[in-house]
Write an enzyme that holds these catalytic residues in place. Structure first.
Site, PDB file in Angstrom:
ATOM      1  N   TYR A  47       0.875  -1.122  -0.016  1.00 14.24           N
ATOM      2  CA  TYR A  47      -0.062  -0.107  -0.108  1.00 14.24           C
ATOM      3  C   TYR A  47       0.843   1.236   0.031  1.00 14.24           C
ATOM      4  CZ  TYR A  47      -3.496   3.506   1.309  1.00 14.24           C
ATOM      5  OH  TYR A  47      -4.194   4.514   1.386  1.00 14.24           O
ATOM      6  N   ASP A 100       9.466   2.606  -0.047  1.00 12.24           N
ATOM      7  CA  ASP A 100       8.379   3.399   0.682  1.00 12.24           C
ATOM      8  C   ASP A 100       8.668   3.181   2.077  1.00 12.24           C
ATOM      9  OD1 ASP A 100       6.369   4.531   1.814  1.00 12.24           O
ATOM     10  OD2 ASP A 100       4.760   3.482   0.375  1.00 12.24           O
ATOM     11  N   LYS A 159       4.614   9.912   8.344  1.00  9.08           N
ATOM     12  CA  LYS A 159       4.261   9.354   9.695  1.00  9.08           C
ATOM     13  C   LYS A 159       5.321  10.138  10.936  1.00  9.08           C
ATOM     14  CE  LYS A 159       1.739   5.156   8.240  1.00  9.08           C
ATOM     15  NZ  LYS A 159       0.397   5.400   8.442  1.00  9.08           N
TER      16      LYS A 159
HETATM   17  N1  HOZ Z   1      -3.766   3.700   5.650  1.00  9.95           N
HETATM   18  C1  HOZ Z   1      -3.658   3.714   6.885  1.00  9.95           C
HETATM   19  C2  HOZ Z   1      -3.020   2.406   7.557  1.00  9.95           C
HETATM   20  N2  HOZ Z   1      -2.059   1.759   6.877  1.00  9.95           N
HETATM   21  C3  HOZ Z   1      -5.102   3.904   7.612  1.00  9.95           C
HETATM   22  C4  HOZ Z   1      -5.201   5.361   8.237  1.00  9.95           C
HETATM   23  C5  HOZ Z   1      -6.316   5.562   8.970  1.00  9.95           C
HETATM   24  O1  HOZ Z   1      -7.288   5.254   8.632  1.00  9.95           O
HETATM   25  O2  HOZ Z   1      -6.218   6.619   9.581  1.00  9.95           O
END
Ligand code: HOZ
Length: 428
Positions: free
Chosen positions: A144, A239, A267
């Site tokens: 992802y 990434d 992050k």
């Molecule tokens: N894509 C985020 C976790 N891999 C989710 C973030 C969220 O829902 O705050």
């Protein structure tokens, strides 16, 4: 747990926002029930709208490595806010954060700040395409990299969680530029790249996969990607939105001693505020506007407040020579405790972990890629999640996400977590 206020909030939210949330996995669809509605967080605790407290292992999906509401970060924010919230000009904090990143990531010779991981990955790919004058990219199944069109093909995180690995709304022509491979599959990577390298601009990979749960790169996998991309003039993008400043100060690349051509961060570098960054080799990054012709911009990029939170977070980490050792010790305490608890309860589970991230999978098979991650019994995960939630422990509300340990997690809380997990495992 009684949650009347939280339930009321969610009811209202559903009438205002798609699914009642601003990011899909938070809606608890994978585990059922109304989601948690948080009004406050401190240390390792979340406090919901009903005053219940939870030991948090989601940690805002990764940024809160120091714990919630760290005093140094809050003080830096207070100080920065006194100077104003956004200037739309160059400011000293951007330069400070850029310096901290370049000092710790030798592969990054120039960096550009953006406001999210999604922006970082999509911009890195654009730069790679311009540099190589090729159109295709390779990503890994279950990887992802944010929600830009080209990445929503066999994607992990919310897409795997909700059973829509490739999103509608992505034009076929875009989807056709993305080639996919199973994670950890060296021969498949060799075959695809050797056959199609003339079309491939970049390979983007999470050096530790974090969006199908935590999956470690096997021996030689990242090395093979480095060798193949180097040989065929393909840009290798790590990434490190999750792993940057998480696996070590210099991310997974420092820990594993592999130098990608480009890196994306997010992050932790925002200390809990919306920040992303991409950077890498000078000859590639010099193509970015206004130095070069590849356009990419953002009103709030390099925002002084967001930069201040990132700077304070990284400085706090750097001030503690044993930071990563201590964090790993805490995580090992938890992971070995969970493994023992499962064994004593007679439950076959697989727990993948590295540094301060881990995922328990409800399968007795090793988990090394998307296919094996999917052997996990997600119904069991949901039951485990709810058992822990009722005891005041908050886990990511999906099997296919990473769990995070922070510096604010105490041995006492970890022991309590293991005790509750044992009770849960016995019931499963
Ligand atoms: N894509 C985020 C976790 N891999 C989710 C973030 C969220 O829902 O705050």
């Amino acid at each position: 747990m009684d949650r009347p206020h939280s339930r009321n909030y969610f009811k209202k939210a559903k009438a205002l926002m798609p699914g009642g949330v601003n990011s899909p996995v938070r809606a608890f669809k994978a585990v059922g029930d109304d989601p948690i509605v948080v009004t406050r967080a401190k240390g390792n605790r979340l406090y919901d709208a009903d005053g219940n407290s939870y030991i948090d292992y989601c940690m805002s999906w990764g940024p809160m490595i120091l714990g919630h509401g760290n005093i140094k970060v809050l003080n830096a924010l207070r100080k920065a806010i006194r100077g104003g919230t956004s200037f739309g000009t160059l400011c000293p904090n951007e330069i400070k954060l850029a310096e901290l990143i370049l000092d710790t990531y030798p592969s990054i010779e120039l960096v550009r700040m953006v406001s999210s991981g999604t922006e970082a990955t999509m911009s890195a790919v654009r730069a790679a395409r311009a540099f190589t004058k090729r159109d295709k990219i390779v990503k890994f199944e279950g990887g992802y990299h944010g929600h830009s069109d080209q990445f929503l093909i066999k994607a992990g995180s919310g897409l795997t969680t909700l059973g829509t690995p490739s999103s509608p709304g992505v034009p076929e022509a875009f989807a056709a530029t993305t080639l996919t491979l199973p994670y950890n599959a060296i021969p498949a990577a060799q075959k695809l790249i050797t056959g199609k390298y003339k079309e491939i601009a970049a390979i983007i990979v999470e050096p530790v996969a974090g969006n199908i749960g935590v999956v470690l790169p096997e021996n030689g996998f990242l090395e093979a990607l480095r060798e193949l991309t180097g040989k065929h003039g393909i840009v290798l993008i790590f990434d490190e939105v999750i792993t940057g400043f998480r696996i070590s100060l210099s991310g997974a690349q420092g820990f594993m001693d592999i130098k990608p051509d480009m890196t994306t961060l997010g992050k932790i570098i925002g200390g809990g505020l919306p920040v992303g960054a991409y950077g890498g080799r000078k000859d590639i990054m010099q193509l970015i506007s206004p130095e070069g012709p590849v356009y990419q911009a953002g009103t709030l990029s390099g925002n002084p407040i967001a930069m201040a939170a990132g700077i304070a977070t990284i400085k706090e980490i750097e001030s503690k020579p044993l930071f990563y050792k201590d964090l790993e010790k805490k995580t090992d305490h938890l992971v070995y405790g969970l493994k023992d608890a499962a064994r004593l309860a007679g439950l076959g589970i697989t727990i993948n972990s590295i540094a301060s991230m881990f995922t328990p999978f409800f399968t007795d098979k090793p988990v090394r890629d998307l296919e094996s991650a999917m052997t996990s019994d997600t119904k069991k995960y949901a039951r485990f999640f709810h058992f822990m939630f009722e005891k005041g422990v908050y886990l990511p509300p999906s099997q296919f996400e990473a769990h995070f340990v922070s510096m604010a997690h105490t041995a006492h809380d970890i022991d309590r977590t293991i005790k509750y997990a044992y009770e849960a495992f016995k019931k499963l």
